[in-house]
Enzyme design. Structure first.
Site, mmCIF file in Angstrom:
data_model
loop_
_atom_site.group_PDB
_atom_site.id
_atom_site.type_symbol
_atom_site.label_atom_id
_atom_site.label_comp_id
_atom_site.label_asym_id
_atom_site.label_seq_id
_atom_site.Cartn_x
_atom_site.Cartn_y
_atom_site.Cartn_z
ATOM 1 C CD GLN A 171 1.690 -4.035 35.994
ATOM 2 O OE1 GLN A 171 1.928 -3.546 36.844
ATOM 3 N NE2 GLN A 171 2.807 -4.744 35.328
ATOM 4 N NE ARG A 186 2.177 -4.132 41.791
ATOM 5 C CZ ARG A 186 3.244 -3.791 40.720
ATOM 6 N NH1 ARG A 186 4.303 -3.409 40.817
ATOM 7 N NH2 ARG A 186 2.887 -4.927 39.634
ATOM 8 C CG ASP A 207 8.831 2.171 33.864
ATOM 9 O OD1 ASP A 207 8.346 1.335 33.365
ATOM 10 O OD2 ASP A 207 9.344 2.154 35.115
ATOM 11 C CD GLU A 208 4.177 1.512 35.535
ATOM 12 O OE1 GLU A 208 3.294 1.002 35.067
ATOM 13 O OE2 GLU A 208 4.798 1.022 36.658
ATOM 14 C CE LYS A 251 6.544 -3.795 32.909
ATOM 15 N NZ LYS A 251 6.433 -5.016 33.728
ATOM 16 C CB THR A 252 11.210 -0.504 36.577
ATOM 17 O OG1 THR A 252 9.951 -0.371 36.271
ATOM 18 C CG2 THR A 252 11.769 0.591 37.251
#
Ligand code: ATP
Ligand code: MG
Length: 790
Positions: free
Chosen positions: A261, A648, A221-222, A37-38
């Site tokens: 998330q 992660r 983002d996020e 995504k990022t």
């Protein structure tokens, strides 16, 4: 057609490529961890620029942390030869600060407004409650703080808050008083940064239309962790819509997120913003990414299995082409100390035998308090480490004291800073005197500084001496550099002297000295005041490199300020530095080049990735947290947090827990975390601790390692000193082209005649500090301000 051949797109899968090259319009990418995504968001910015669809100034991108913003800028400057300064990339708070700095007048703020961090906010509230005799048993200050922050996150001013319970009346009253206090003192808290910018956009048509015309592409983002106000702010900026529907030629919003998330509900985040976005913006494109590129399948399976236990999900799949990789290793230890020892030993092996870089190893924990025992073990073993999001440099007491003095030089009315240092170092000003002063200030409706004359006797004399000392300092700091200002303040405030005399003060003195370095690198590295320099990035980097500046870091300026178009007036370097200090999230600590193991809470790890990850303290009551075990919704949030933690890891994942743990001064006996039951047995490998680790054996183990602490400790500190020895050389000043010198008499068409006190920067960045007869001391950008020598 040209775009299809862009090398930017070479390393993307078809879905990612589709997302990067979407036509204008609103879009949502909803996808699991590690699916790129990022990467898509960053590449889309590069692609938009490369294909000439937008100029850097037309981009606004929101990241979750300053660290993520810097990373994005670094990647962008690697992809394209562009000047990253013109782009607005940062956190919501960082961007709002930048906006308010440019429009302080319209926002009803003083030019030198300062930011209150969470700690300062709490002490301001406590002070207020005391002044108004509010019962702090019935209304704990922390609760009031939450109430105010919560109201602001929902975009509510005191008059808008709905009174639901009797107690709310009092809380709203406190909120009102708190607002008045902040306004009087010229300070804003984090929530206020957001709310003020929102209100300015909402109420000022010219400003809103300007930014709506400017930002053609808004990327977030996020997105799952945005709150109500951030959503409204975004909607306001997007503008150019009919009923929220995208109109050709309008601004495009790209939101990127993962509902699994969402971990900031406790801070007002609303996962519902995703559904609202799709509905209210009539989202034209929704893209799912299902390929995970980050982790081996044992790790990914663990994450998928775990999150499957949540009921409230939008539902996504994640697969990986990578093989199973190493099993997920589980380790149980008798004590938290032994757990930390084991983690450190395992790490050393990873570095020694598997050639893993230390910065590729992360230790994650649920809450900050757990870091201490890990830090001790690392310290003993002489392993360099870095803690993110713990007590950050700018939050340490001695640094806050020094900053308080500096803030008082900028703004006499800053009562929070006044109270912090009025009797620090101690100068015989007691609590009674301070109360008397506060009463006097309140009845006269002035700042504490202005009310000093009202206190008589010996106490009054002490107060007057303190204020006089500040006034002298303020006078002395005119015309000198930021570095010199800080050195002067450290000396003359008595802080250095005070800590030198303290038995354990050596660290604090070192930290104070480090503040001078922080200021130095702020001026050089962040390029104070440089607004959208029209230099190609290579040239910029070359010139930076020739000044000894570390160009591996992107050259950005969080506290960037456009000079006033008419007079050329700008923020002083000190004010810009203080802003930077308040916003600094501690994620670029000292010793940049050093390879160090990374310690952080799971919250702080969001969006990051590491080769090896240790998740420690996996016990019921710790993780999941004890406050979250009783109701389903909180437990689901804990599970999402665990999902973030697991995902992660790229190659190796370790899960550890301990039978006993010393926390907040008590020994706790915890059960293994319930999350273990939710992981796939086939992916795990249970390691049994050596029997010698139990009982008496373990305590002697601990004792012997405490004995070793001295030697190890000394080694640890030497490490730091060595790396300081290689600190950057101070930059060489280029010859000024504007022909001004300090001491010169000049004329400004608005402020009249004045004397040049100091000069800073070169070329378009050059600024002068000038003392005018009637208008006082001002900082002026020479590219804008017309100064004629007389
Ligand atoms: P998170 O949800 O944790 O924020 P994310 O969806 O933002 O994750 P990224 O951080 O963008 O994922 O990507 C995860 C990793 O996969 C990164 O190292 C990235 O460079 C890599 N990656 C992404 N897409 C590809 C691809 N098409 N080919 C190879 N590697 C990729
Ligand atoms: Mg990401």
């Amino acid at each position: 057609a040209v775009a299809a051949y862009s090398p930017l797109l070479a390393n993307l899968n078809p879905e990612q490529r589709a997302a990067v090259t979407l036509p204008e319009g609103h879009a949502l990418i909803l996808a699991g961890a590690g699916s790129g995504k990022t990467r898509v968001l960053t590449t889309r910015i590069a692609w938009l620029l490369q294909t000439g669809q937008v100029s850097p100034g037309g981009i606004l991108a929101v990241t979750f942390t300053n660290k993520a913003a810097k990373e994005m800028l670094t990647r962008l400057s690697a992809m394209l030869p562009i000047n990253v300064r013109g782009m607005w990339i940062g956190t919501f708070h960082g961007l709002c600060n930048r906006f308010l700095r440019a429009h302080w007048k319209l926002a009803g703020l003083p030019a030198t407004f300062q930011i209150l961090d969470t700690q300062d906010q709490l002490s301001a509230i406590k002070r207020l409650m005391k002044q108004h005799n509010v019962d702090d048993e019935r209304f704990p200050a922390k609760e009031t703080q939450w109430f105010i922050a919560g109201a602001k996150e929902d975009g509510l001013r005191p008059r808008d808050v709905e009174i639901r319970r009797d107690d709310d009346r009092k809380r709203v009253e406190l909120y009102q008083l708190y607002e008045e206090q902040c306004q009087r003192e010229g300070v804003v808290d984090f929530g206020e940064l957001m709310l003020r910018s929102y209100e300015l956009l909402r109420d000022n048509d010219a400003v809103r239309e300007h930014y709506q015309r400017r930002f053609r592409h808004l990327l977030v983002d996020e997105f799952q962790d945005t709150n109500r106000l951030q959503y409204a702010w975004l909607k306001m900026l997007a503008g150019n819509t009919v009923d929220g529907r995208f109109v050709p030629g309008g601004n495009s919003v790209l939101a990127v997120g993962d509902d699994d998330q969402s971990i900031y509900a406790f801070r007002g985040a609303r996962v519902g913003n995703m559904a609202d976005f799709v509905r209210e913006f009539h989202v034209d494109h929704q893209i799912k990414l299902e390929q995970n590129y980050r982790s081996f399948s044992n790790i990914l399976d663990s994450a998928n299995h775990l999150i499957d236990h949540n009921t409230q999900r939008l539902g996504k799949n994640l697969r990986t082409d990578q093989g199973p990789g190493e099993p997920v290793r589980v380790y149980e230890s008798p004590t938290d100390f032994a757990e930390a020892q084991w983690v450190v030993e395992e790490m050393r092996q990873l570095v020694r035998e598997n050639g893993i870089e230390r910065k590729e190893i992360a230790v994650l924990y649920r809450s900050n308090a757990q870091s201490r025992v890990l830090e001790t073990a690392l310290f003993n073993a002489g392993v360099p480490y870095r803690v993110y999001g713990g007590l950050r440099f700018f939050e340490r007491a001695e640094i806050k004291h020094a900053l308080a003095y500096l803030r008082l030089l900028e703004n006499k009315e800053d009562d929070t800073s006044f109270l912090r240092v009025v009797n620090f170092p101690p100068r015989g000003i007691g609590a009674r005197t301070i109360e008397q002063l506060q009463d006097a200030a309140r009845s006269a409706g002035t700042s504490l500084h202005a009310a000093v004359g009202a206190v008589s006797g010996k106490a009054g004399a002490n107060l007057a001496a303190f204020v006089a000392r500040l006034d002298v300092l303020r006078e002395q700091t005119q015309g000198i550099s930021l570095r010199e200002i800080i050195e002067l303040v450290l000396q003359h405030s008595g802080l250095v002297e005070h800590y030198r005399a303290e038995r354990e003060g050596a660290d604090r003195v070192e930290n104070l000295e480090e503040l001078v370095n922080a200021a130095e690198s702020f001026v050089t590295q962040e390029g104070f005041g440089r607004d959208a320099v029209a230099l190609p990035v290579d040239e910029l980097r070359q010139s930076a490199a020739s000044q000894g500046i570390d160009t591996s870091q992107p050259l950005i300026d969080e506290a960037l300020v456009a000079p006033d178009a008419e007079t050329g007036e700008t923020l002083s370097p000190l004010a810009a530095f203080l802003t930077h200090a308040a916003l600094e999230s501690g994620d670029n600590q000292a010793q940049p080049g050093q390879d160090a193991v990374q310690l952080m809470t799971v919250h702080a790890a969001k969006g990051l990735e590491f080769d090896c990850v240790f998740i420690t303290g996996l016990e019921d009551g710790i993780f999941p947290h004890e406050n979250s075990m009783s109701d389903r919704e909180s437990l689901e949030e804990e599970r999402r947090l665990m999902y973030v933690a697991i995902t992660r890891a790229r190659q190796r994942l370790y899960l550890t827990h301990s039978q006993t743990r010393l926390l907040h001064g008590k020994t706790r006996y915890n059960l293994r975390s319930r999350f273990f039951e939710e992981l796939p047995e086939s992916a795990l490998k249970w390691l049994t601790p050596a029997r010698a680790g139990f009982g008496a054996g373990s305590s002697s183990y601990e004792r012997s390692s405490w004995g070793g602490q001295r030697a190890g400790g000394a080694g640890g500190w030497n490490y730091d000193r060595d790396s300081l020895a290689g600190a950057p050389v101070p930059p060489q000043k280029a010859a000024p082209a504007h022909g001004l010198r300090s001491g010169m008499q000049v004329f400004h068409n608005k402020f009249g005649e004045g004397t040049v006190l100091a000069l800073e920067g070169t070329g378009d960045d050059a600024r002068a500090q000038v003392k005018f007869g009637r208008h006082g001391v001002k900082w002026l950008a020479l590219a804008v301000a017309k100064l004629t020598p007389i």
